[in-house]
Design a protein around this motif. Structure first.
Motif: not given
Length: 416
Positions: A48-58, A113-115
């Motif tokens: 859930s933290n990865v889902y809500k964040g943006s750093v790792i996904k980006s 939005q962060g992607m």
């Protein structure tokens, strides 16, 4: 009260917050980096933290991972799961799984939005469950759990006054998100009323975003490798070379072993843990005769996703999932209603130029297609992979979208 004390009461919290942001940023930038191993773990972690964040996904999407949006079906991992198949057969894409039980269109809209720069003009996979389209639609408690304040801030900062913007803001406010700061809430109220976000709100949003991003980066290395290990183990059960006939034979063999002690042809472990205990199964017989997926606010929330894809020139392939046919018969769920909901979803897609659709809605009766009552498994995953892999690996014509605001209307939400 002295003038100094008054000034501190006004500006003290802002100064303190600014110092904390600076310290967090310094620590994150000095000591934390997202490496390939972290990306690989995060891609299948369903954290859930990865889902809500943006750093790792980006970082991962820059390195060629492809977003697979969905919900609980993504956690049904077996050797034929898209992540397993892509790794085993060295596809030129790797799925980045984004979804969990309770994530639906509105959740996905905010977290993506962060992607923006990573998925703009790119391909994505979007798995749709007709079960999202209930009378209530997105459950507020689930939205709160997966709430992405970073994504919400980014959406607010890029929003312009339009019917889509006003509707989106109202929907987020209706979720009653407890974790949203005052600036986020106030900005959403402004946008819902067709007003601009104030300069003070923008300043507060920027500070919040900086702090949240630093926090996201600081904790980005702490991602479980449990699912990564499972996928690695599962690959040993697959044929060395990709051969659909051999894969089907393997799927049938494994499914026969793993679904042989229940009347629904589903996973034995799921049946024992979720259905066989107590008198739960008896209570569920005939329990879904009144369910209707044709009238739901989810249709409008889904339209917000489509409008965002169109704005960013994203080329998605949509997968519509089935329900286990034996379960349909046992619970009394209307198959006619389910197919009408499927047609409504497909009409909303095709009439706006979204033409890549894998419709599995009528396949719930096929042997070893469903791992449980509503989720793909074994041959179901194979069927999905057979359509999705060529779409991702082959060049596609540039889509032409015609977004229509009528799809966020109450009339469309209630249409049968």
């Amino acid at each position: 009260m002295s003038v100094k004390k008054k000034l501190w009461n006004i500006f003290g919290p802002i100064i303190t917050a600014g110092l904390l942001v600076f310290i967090a940023f310094f620590a994150a930038n000095q000591f934390v980096s997202v490496n390939k191993a972290t990306e690989k773990r995060a891609a299948v972690s369903l954290s859930s933290n990865v889902y809500k964040g943006s750093v790792i996904k980006s970082a991962a999407l820059k390195d060629g991972y492809v977003p697979f949006f969905g919900s609980s079906e993504l956690s049904r991992m077996d050797p034929f799961h898209p992540a397993s198949m892509a790794q085993k057969y060295h596809r030129n894409y790797r799925p980045f799984l984004l979804g969990n039980p309770g994530t639906q269109s509105l959740s996905h809209l905010m977290q993506m939005q962060g992607m923006k720069s990573q998925i703009k003009n790119k391909k994505v996979v979007f798995i749709i469950s007709p079960q999202w389209f209930t009378k209530q639609g997105q459950v507020p408690q689930a939205y709160n759990f997966y709430n992405s304040p970073i994504g919400t801030i980014k959406w607010i900062k890029s929003a312009t006054n339009s019917s889509m913007t006003r509707y989106t803001a109202k929907r987020i406010l209706a979720m009653n998100v407890s974790g949203n700061s005052g600036a986020i809430h106030q900005s959403l109220e402004n946008l819902a009323d067709g007003k601009k976000v104030t300069a003070m709100q923008k300043m507060q949003l920027n500070m919040s975003e900086s702090g949240l991003t630093a926090e996201d980066k600081l904790f980005s290395a702490f991602v479980s490798g449990k699912n990564e290990a499972k996928i690695s183990r599962d690959q040993a059960k697959l044929p060395k070379q990709y051969d659909f006939a051999k894969l089907t034979k393997t799927a049938n063999h494994l499914a026969a072993q793993q679904s042989n002690d229940n009347p629904f042809g589903i996973s034995n472990s799921f049946f024992k843990k979720r259905l066989a205990k107590g008198h739960k199964l008896e209570k569920l017989e005939g329990s879904q005769t009144e369910i209707n997926y044709l009238q739901s606010p989810e249709y409008a929330d889904f339209e917000l996703i489509l409008a965002q894809f169109a704005k960013w020139h994203v080329d998605p392939i949509f997968v519509i999932t089935p329900v286990n046919q034996k379960w349909v018969q046992y619970t009394g769920l209307s198959d006619e209603m389910y197919q009408k909901a499927d047609q409504k979803i497909k009409y909303q897609l095709s009439s706006q130029g979204f033409n890549h659709v894998v419709d599995l809605s009528a396949d719930g009766g096929k042997k070893y297609f469903m791992e449980d009552t509503i989720h793909l498994g074994w041959n179901g995953w194979l069927a999905m992979n057979q359509k999705v892999a060529p779409f991702l690996e082959q060049k596609q014509a540039q889509p032409k979208y015609q977004i229509q605001s009528r799809f966020i209307s109450n009339q469309w939400q209630q249409a049968e």
